[in-house]
Design an enzyme around this catalytic site. Structure first.
Site, short mmCIF file in Angstrom:
data_model
loop_
_atom_site.label_atom_id
_atom_site.label_comp_id
_atom_site.label_asym_id
_atom_site.label_seq_id
_atom_site.Cartn_x
_atom_site.Cartn_y
_atom_site.Cartn_z
N ASP A 214 37.77 37.10 31.34
CA ASP A 214 37.64 36.89 32.52
C ASP A 214 37.87 38.37 33.14
O ASP A 214 37.80 39.50 33.09
CB ASP A 214 39.31 36.26 32.36
CG ASP A 214 40.01 35.71 34.19
OD1 ASP A 214 39.12 35.32 34.55
OD2 ASP A 214 41.31 35.13 34.18
N ARG A 270 37.14 44.29 41.91
CA ARG A 270 38.57 44.46 42.41
C ARG A 270 38.58 45.22 41.15
O ARG A 270 39.24 45.26 39.90
CB ARG A 270 38.57 43.00 40.99
CG ARG A 270 38.25 41.42 41.77
CD ARG A 270 38.75 40.23 41.25
NE ARG A 270 38.37 38.97 41.48
CZ ARG A 270 38.73 37.70 41.00
NH1 ARG A 270 39.24 37.71 40.32
NH2 ARG A 270 38.54 36.62 42.16
#
Length: 391
Positions: A214, A270
């Site tokens: 993740d 990100r």
């Protein structure tokens, strides 16, 4: 001849001014002797200058707790606790044994956790950190990999320093101990390297991150007072998420400092992605992101200061920023100050009014000029420290 003399004189004046300005700046910002250096001084960022110029760092490990900057500056970890030594890489998520990392991490009293030797720790389920803990990998090569990794949930005053976290996998549904007196059922962690969840006063420094299921570092669910610094991120898609979702308004309290990190090859997006809260992105190096660098939604405030942005060669992805909003983002405060842009990189600003970091008192610090960032981030990631030597 006179013209050449005047030109040379002017050049010398400029050079002297630059050296003088740099030295004056470093005097206020921080510098130290580099490892193995016997003569010159190595430029260091403020955090590193606080402890790396001391060859006796191993005799006073807890002094590291005084070196944080930014919103996570007050994180003390196990500063006022005993030294706990990890002697084995084995792991039992329900009944951890003394000498294991998990046994130290779940204790209720403050502890400064160190390692007796190099080791690769394959956790059998997510590691639940308790409050007032420091994981200090200096002096050993410590990897947490190939299994679930670290969860910082509902706690405060946690420092994680000097370890490598890579190839982390999702946790399993099952029982996991979070303190000597509590073992509870966990649904299974998503596979983050470090997940900060409903926690405060957290400092993550000088770690190596890569290739997890993740995120690499996520800060969510009302967490705040966090500093993420001096880390090396590589080979990952969704690197750093700050804020849980576009509807989780509790993240409005979130304040995170992202400083002196090296976002290296293979980072896609990100770097970070922010929702609702405030993020000071300062003096980081960005090496050719594959989609975008700094993004967000739900009207966060982002102040990009003194960063070194190198865009990818692919033309569609030159923009540093990416906003996701169905209702417009013109009023979102996203500002760039003193950043350097290379290979066509550009930052799209928005909003009105000041968005300088709302640091209080001694939390504030002066951003370095962006041209210094390659030096200030040159040692990002886990350091190879040897006791009795400069690190």
């Amino acid at each position: 001849m006179a013209s050449a003399t005047h030109s040379l004189f002017f050049s010398c004046l400029v050079a002297a001014f630059l050296v003088s300005s740099s030295q004056a700046y470093l005097g206020g910002y921080g510098y130290g002797y580099g490892s193995g250096s016997s003569s010159g001084k190595k430029v260091m960022n403020k955090i590193d200058a606080c402890w790396r110029s001391n060859s006796n760092w191993a005799s006073n490990r807890r002094a590291l707790a005084d070196c944080a900057i930014g919103f996570g500056e007050e994180a003390i970890g196990g500063k006022y606790g005993k030294i706990y030594v990890v002697t084995t890489s084995t792991d039992d998520p329900i009944n951890p044994k003394p000498g294991t990392l998990r046994y130290g991490a779940i204790q209720t009293q403050p502890l400064w956790i160190i390692f007796s030797r190099d080791m690769v720790i394959k956790l059998q389920n997510e590691l639940m950190m308790n409050s007032f803990k420091t994981i200090d990998g200096r002096g050993a090569k410590v990897e947490i990999a190939y299994g679930p990794c670290i969860t910082v949930q509902g706690v405060s005053h946690v420092i994680i320093h000097g370890i490598s976290l890579h190839d982390c996998t999702p946790g399993k549904s099952g029982m996991v101990r979070s303190s000597p007196n509590h073992v509870g059922h966990r649904l299974g962690s998503p596979g983050d390297a470090i997940q900060v969840f409903a926690s405060s006063n957290v400092w993550i420094d000088h770690c190596y991150f890569a290739r997890c299921a993740d995120g690499l570092t996520d800060v969510t669910h009302g967490s705040t007072a966090v500093t993420i610094s001096n880390n090396y991120f590589t080979q990952h898609d969704e690197v750093m998420l700050l804020g849980h979702s576009d509807t989780f308004t509790a993240d409005k309290i979130m304040k995170v400092t992202v400083a002196f990190n090296y976002f290296g090859p293979g980072c896609v997006e990100r770097l970070p992605r922010v929702r609702f809260g405030y993020c000071h992105v300062v003096n980081n190096r960005y090496d050719q992101w594959l989609m975008y660098a700094v993004g967000g939604s739900a009207n966060p405030t982002i102040f990009s200061e003194g960063n070194y942005y190198v865009a990818p060669n692919s033309r569609p992805f030159k923009q540093v920023t990416k906003r996701q909003s169905a209702g417009g983002w013109d009023n979102w405060k996203w500002r760039s100050s003193g950043d350097l842009f290379f290979n066509g990189a550009y930052f799209v600003q928005s909003g009105y009014g000041s968005c300088s970091p709302p640091y209080g008192g001694y939390q504030s610090f002066i951003a370095a000029p962006a041209f210094m960032v390659p030096d200030l981030t040159a040692d990002a990631g886990a350091l190879h420290c040897v006791a009795g030597r400069l690190c």
